[in-house]
Design a protein around this motif. Structure first.
Motif, PDB file in Angstrom:
ATOM      1  N   VAL A  36     -23.936  -4.564 -29.803  1.00 34.10           N
ATOM      2  CA  VAL A  36     -24.238  -3.279 -29.162  1.00 34.10           C
ATOM      3  C   VAL A  36     -24.027  -3.397 -27.653  1.00 34.10           C
ATOM      4  O   VAL A  36     -23.471  -2.498 -27.019  1.00 34.10           O
ATOM      5  CB  VAL A  36     -25.672  -2.815 -29.495  1.00 34.10           C
ATOM      6  N   ALA A  37     -24.422  -4.525 -27.063  1.00 32.18           N
ATOM      7  CA  ALA A  37     -24.234  -4.738 -25.624  1.00 32.18           C
ATOM      8  C   ALA A  37     -22.746  -4.772 -25.273  1.00 32.18           C
ATOM      9  O   ALA A  37     -22.333  -4.206 -24.248  1.00 32.18           O
ATOM     10  CB  ALA A  37     -24.913  -6.029 -25.183  1.00 32.18           C
ATOM     11  N   LYS A  38     -21.933  -5.394 -26.094  1.00 33.61           N
ATOM     12  CA  LYS A  38     -20.490  -5.438 -25.835  1.00 33.61           C
ATOM     13  C   LYS A  38     -19.875  -4.045 -25.930  1.00 33.61           C
ATOM     14  O   LYS A  38     -19.002  -3.682 -25.139  1.00 33.61           O
ATOM     15  CB  LYS A  38     -19.796  -6.394 -26.802  1.00 33.61           C
ATOM     16  N   ILE A  39     -20.321  -3.265 -26.889  1.00 32.71           N
ATOM     17  CA  ILE A  39     -19.829  -1.893 -27.016  1.00 32.71           C
ATOM     18  C   ILE A  39     -20.211  -1.086 -25.782  1.00 32.71           C
ATOM     19  O   ILE A  39     -19.391  -0.338 -25.239  1.00 32.71           O
ATOM     20  CB  ILE A  39     -20.365  -1.244 -28.305  1.00 32.71           C
ATOM     21  N   ALA A  40     -21.438  -1.237 -25.313  1.00 33.95           N
ATOM     22  CA  ALA A  40     -21.892  -0.511 -24.119  1.00 33.95           C
ATOM     23  C   ALA A  40     -21.093  -0.928 -22.890  1.00 33.95           C
ATOM     24  O   ALA A  40     -20.696  -0.081 -22.074  1.00 33.95           O
ATOM     25  CB  ALA A  40     -23.382  -0.743 -23.892  1.00 33.95           C
ATOM     26  N   ALA A  41     -20.833  -2.225 -22.731  1.00 32.46           N
ATOM     27  CA  ALA A  41     -20.057  -2.703 -21.584  1.00 32.46           C
ATOM     28  C   ALA A  41     -18.630  -2.162 -21.634  1.00 32.46           C
ATOM     29  O   ALA A  41     -18.074  -1.750 -20.616  1.00 32.46           O
ATOM     30  CB  ALA A  41     -20.054  -4.225 -21.546  1.00 32.46           C
ATOM     31  N   GLN A  42     -18.036  -2.153 -22.816  1.00 29.08           N
ATOM     32  CA  GLN A  42     -16.678  -1.613 -22.960  1.00 29.08           C
ATOM     33  C   GLN A  42     -16.657  -0.121 -22.642  1.00 29.08           C
ATOM     34  O   GLN A  42     -15.738   0.370 -21.995  1.00 29.08           O
ATOM     35  CB  GLN A  42     -16.140  -1.867 -24.371  1.00 29.08           C
ATOM     36  N   HIS A  59     -21.181  -5.339 -17.298  1.00 27.46           N
ATOM     37  CA  HIS A  59     -21.820  -5.987 -18.438  1.00 27.46           C
ATOM     38  C   HIS A  59     -23.108  -5.235 -18.739  1.00 27.46           C
ATOM     39  O   HIS A  59     -23.624  -4.505 -17.896  1.00 27.46           O
ATOM     40  CB  HIS A  59     -22.043  -7.493 -18.220  1.00 27.46           C
ATOM     41  N   ALA A  60     -23.585  -5.387 -19.966  1.00 28.74           N
ATOM     42  CA  ALA A  60     -24.743  -4.612 -20.401  1.00 28.74           C
ATOM     43  C   ALA A  60     -25.741  -5.498 -21.117  1.00 28.74           C
ATOM     44  O   ALA A  60     -25.381  -6.511 -21.724  1.00 28.74           O
ATOM     45  CB  ALA A  60     -24.300  -3.482 -21.323  1.00 28.74           C
ATOM     46  N   GLU A  67     -33.620   2.521 -34.956  1.00 30.38           N
ATOM     47  CA  GLU A  67     -32.313   3.178 -34.817  1.00 30.38           C
ATOM     48  C   GLU A  67     -32.061   3.689 -33.403  1.00 30.38           C
ATOM     49  O   GLU A  67     -31.236   4.588 -33.207  1.00 30.38           O
ATOM     50  CB  GLU A  67     -32.192   4.331 -35.819  1.00 30.38           C
ATOM     51  N   THR A  68     -32.780   3.154 -32.428  1.00 34.31           N
ATOM     52  CA  THR A  68     -32.551   3.547 -31.038  1.00 34.31           C
ATOM     53  C   THR A  68     -32.248   2.312 -30.196  1.00 34.31           C
ATOM     54  O   THR A  68     -32.673   1.207 -30.527  1.00 34.31           O
ATOM     55  CB  THR A  68     -33.765   4.287 -30.430  1.00 34.31           C
ATOM     56  N   VAL A  69     -31.530   2.541 -29.121  1.00 33.00           N
ATOM     57  CA  VAL A  69     -31.177   1.438 -28.228  1.00 33.00           C
ATOM     58  C   VAL A  69     -31.331   1.908 -26.787  1.00 33.00           C
ATOM     59  O   VAL A  69     -30.933   3.015 -26.432  1.00 33.00           O
ATOM     60  CB  VAL A  69     -29.747   0.920 -28.516  1.00 33.00           C
TER      61      VAL A  69
END
Length: 129
Positions: A36-42, A59-60, A67-69
């Motif tokens: 999820v962190a990689k998706i957010a950074a992208q 970076h994130a 179901e929340t982030v």
């Protein structure tokens, strides 16, 4: 010809009826926090577009709960720019991409600007080379 049997008539390669598992009993898919962190950074990179050559990529870090982030994005920007608008664009893109790719709600995206890269400094470096 193979006869059909089972609740929905499906059979395996040997002709045995397939077991039908209720949707609530099939299990769950868990997406790792680092994914999820990689998706957010992208998503942040997509929102920012080209960065100054010396800038580190965004970076994130994330905190996933059910179901929340909640996301914290660290980034560097060129300057001068509309910092508020750039941060807004990052927040919007992160929310949209995380929701679309992992199906989680994103109630919070904190954007932390780590460094500004002045355009004058880049221009001066270019003249001295």
């Amino acid at each position: 010809m193979t006869s059909m049997s089972g609740a929905d008539g499906a059979v395996d390669e040997r002709g045995r009826p397939l077991a039908v598992v209720a949707p609530g009993e099939r299990g769950a898919t868990r997406i790792a926090d680092r994914v999820v962190a990689k998706i957010a950074a992208q998503a942040a990179r997509e929102a920012l577009g080209p960065l100054p050559p010396e800038a580190a990529p965004p970076h994130a870090t994330v905190v996933v709960h059910h179901e929340t982030v909640r996301v914290r994005v660290h980034l560097e920007l060129d300057y001068p720019c509309d910092i508020g608008d750039r941060c807004f664009q990052v927040r919007r893109q992160v929310v949209q991409r995380v929701r679309a790719l992992v199906g989680m709600e994103v109630p919070e995206v904190a954007v932390q600007v780590e460094r500004l890269h002045p355009a004058q400094a880049r221009a001066a470096q270019g003249r001295t080379r």
